[in-house]
Design an enzyme around this catalytic site. Structure first.
Site, PDB file in Angstrom:
ATOM      1  N   HIS A   1      13.716   0.498   3.954  1.00 55.71           N
ATOM      2  CA  HIS A   1      12.304   0.692   4.270  1.00 55.71           C
ATOM      3  C   HIS A   1      12.083   2.098   4.817  1.00 55.71           C
ATOM      4  CE1 HIS A   1       8.271  -0.402   5.219  1.00 55.71           C
ATOM      5  NE2 HIS A   1       8.437  -0.520   6.520  1.00 55.71           N
TER       6      HIS A   1
ATOM      7  N   ASP B   1      12.358  -0.091  -1.639  1.00 53.02           N
ATOM      8  CA  ASP B   1      11.818  -0.571  -0.365  1.00 53.02           C
ATOM      9  C   ASP B   1      11.563  -2.071  -0.459  1.00 53.02           C
ATOM     10  OD1 ASP B   1      10.225  -1.150   1.927  1.00 53.02           O
ATOM     11  OD2 ASP B   1       9.544   0.928   1.998  1.00 53.02           O
TER      12      ASP B   1
ATOM     13  N   SER C   1       4.781   2.676   7.136  1.00 53.60           N
ATOM     14  CA  SER C   1       4.464   1.279   6.870  1.00 53.60           C
ATOM     15  C   SER C   1       3.005   0.980   7.248  1.00 53.60           C
ATOM     16  CB  SER C   1       5.458   0.386   7.617  1.00 53.60           C
ATOM     17  OG  SER C   1       5.483  -0.918   7.103  1.00 53.60           O
TER      18      SER C   1
END
Length: 524
Positions: A493, A465, A240
């Site tokens: 995610h 996602d 991320s």
């Protein structure tokens, strides 16, 4: 003001370990108020890193991981600190300590080196994440690498952590209106964001001090960590926001890249508006996937035939009469903000979908305990009512990384537009754009990142996602001169290590530098 959506939740069960590790740390010069920032266009300074002096910290950590899946691996843990310059414009000046942890597998053979990780956020602890990943990453990788996590500047419980938002203010942030559209609601949102900005400015006294918590300098810190570990080149796994940190490192130090895995990429090509809108759209799609999964359950969906309508009605219920918790000693009552924060938290991982549906159903019946559990894991709230500094760091780093400022009038317009397009998350995503407008700190905008001259960099994207949608991974892989895209057709995610096809490709890349075919797609 809401959390930036490109973050991974911390693991509250291991926050005690962070406290223990920080307790043994001593500062080697400089205070937070003395920090200064640098321009990303300046040539990086080249301070020298001393070799790391590790201390065995098994005694603190083993009781905390006992009984967890993966604890049978017999891992050992060492802890240390690396000193980094407060300002790279004054590399020989005052320093701040960065906590570091190393996990070593007992079956390690033919060691390649260190695999450095960052779990995202910004604001999630890399020390904490390394402990969790040591229990879950494929053992083939752990047998070849030491797993190394660090708390970036501003993050965690060390003396380098940014702390400027009181716990009661964080409670108010989470409980605040999550879908502000009226003039009064948006005024309240702007006032709360301004209160946070002014409090942090007062705590750190100078814009340079608060602006020191930025990604460019963290990437420079990571290069000092590489040197301190004795590695000629960096092997890195970032999730991320960790993809932003990793790609920034590659831009600054392309010749020092051995292998970078950038999983769930934050789109490098989007400005704040585009990023916020993409996040709103991704979360809406994520909720639809959650709802469809709930409706497919053989036992039936606890939320009835229309989960979206159920959530809408629950939020209306909470707005009219906040929902209490049956948890002993809990005095908070769940507002619509708590409800939607819990929903957003659960969309990160399909494994929490059952918990979300059960918690929403329980709240409808008058018990919000499950919703508070989800919301608290997302915001870093601990059982005693205190918080980690995840929220503080999230805001400070996000704001230091951009010089964009979105004015209130634009936010009002976007809140109305996006509320119509993205009914659950649109208005809140628009309101979040104001967060950095009153922020009084030096800015160090992220550089454009093509990392020309680096070794191949593996970018992993997830078709489902909800937090960092797949186009972000596509854009990052295209921007990087040596970028290679791997796509997983899954939900939730991040992708690694959730799928065997992804695992095989990533493992081969990390261990043997075998680069998968660009555009390889792994089925769900």
């Amino acid at each position: 003001m809401r959390l930036h959506p490109g973050r991974r939740a911390v693991l509250p069960s291991l926050l005690a370990a962070m406290t223990l590790l920080a307790a043994g740390c001593t500062s080697d010069g400089g205070s937070d108020d003395e920090q200064a920032t640098t321009s990303p266009t300046s040539a990086p300074a080249e301070p020298t890193a001393e070799p790391i002096e590790w201390t065995d910290c098994d005694e603190q950590l083993q009781p905390l991981i006992a009984g967890r899946p993966g604890s049978e691996r017999g891992l050992s843990f060492d802890c240390a600190q690396v000193s980094v310059p407060i300002s790279y414009d004054e590399a020989a000046g005052d320093t701040l300590p960065i906590p570091v942890i190393r996990a070593v597998h007992p079956g390690q053979t033919e060691r390649i080196g260190s695999l450095v990780i960052n779990p995202g956020g910004p604001g999630a602890s890399g020390v904490d994440a390394a402990i969790g990943l040591a229990l879950t990453l494929p053992e083939d990788v752990l047998r070849r690498f030491d797993l190394v996590g660090f708390d970036p500047r501003g993050v965690g419980l060390s003396e380098a952590a940014v702390e400027c938002i009181p716990a009661d203010t964080k409670d108010r942030l989470i409980a605040s209106e999550p879908q502000p559209t009226s003039a009064e609601q948006l005024d309240d949102t702007f006032a709360l964001a301004t209160e946070v900005a002014e409090g942090c400015a007062e705590r750190y006294e100078s814009p340079a001090a608060l602006g020191a918590f930025n990604t460019v300098d963290t990437a420079r810190d990571m290069d000092l960590l590489r040197e301190a570990l004795g590695e000629e080149q960096l092997t890195y796994l970032g999730y991320s926001y960790g993809t932003t940190l990793g790609s920034t490192y590659a831009e600054l130090f392309p010749d020092r890249v051995r292998a970078l895995v950038l999983d769930a990429a934050v789109d490098p090509d989007q400005d704040l508006r585009a990023s916020a809108e993409a996040s709103a759209a991704g979360l809406e799609a994520g909720f639809d996937a959650f709802a469809q999964n709930c409706l497919s359950l053989i036992a039936g969906c606890p939320l009835g035939a229309d989960p979206r309508l159920f959530v809408d009605e629950l939020m209306l219920q909470a707005s009219q009469a906040p929902i209490p918790s049956a948890e002993e000693g809990e005095t908070r009552q769940a507002t619509p903000g708590v409800v939607l924060t819990a929903v957003q938290a659960a969309l990160y991982d399909t494994r929490t979908w059952p918990q979300l549906s059960q918690s929403l159903a329980a709240a409808r019946g008058g018990n919000a305990a499950g919703l508070f559990s989800l919301a608290d894991s997302y915001s870093g709230r601990l059982e005693d009512g205190t918080y980690s500094n995840l929220l503080d760091a999230n805001v400070a780093i996000n704001c230091a990384d951009t010089d964009e400022q979105i004015e209130a009038a634009d936010v009002r317009r976007l809140a109305a537009e996006w509320d119509a397009k993205y009914p659950l998350f649109g208005a809140g995503s628009a309101a979040g754009l104001f967060t950095c407008t009153p922020w009084e700190a030096d800015r160090t905008p992220l550089p454009e990142r093509d990392a020309e001259g680096s070794a191949p960099i593996l970018v992993v994207g997830n078709a489902g996602d909800p937090v960092t949608p797949l186009p972000g991974a596509v854009d990052l892989a295209e921007d990087l001169t040596a970028g290679v895209l791997l796509t997983w057709q899954g939900q939730g995610h991040t992708a690694y290590p959730k799928n065997q096809c992804v695992n095989d490709a990533v493992n081969a890349y990390l261990i043997d530098l075998v680069v998968p075919l660009d555009g390889l797609t792994c089925p769900a």
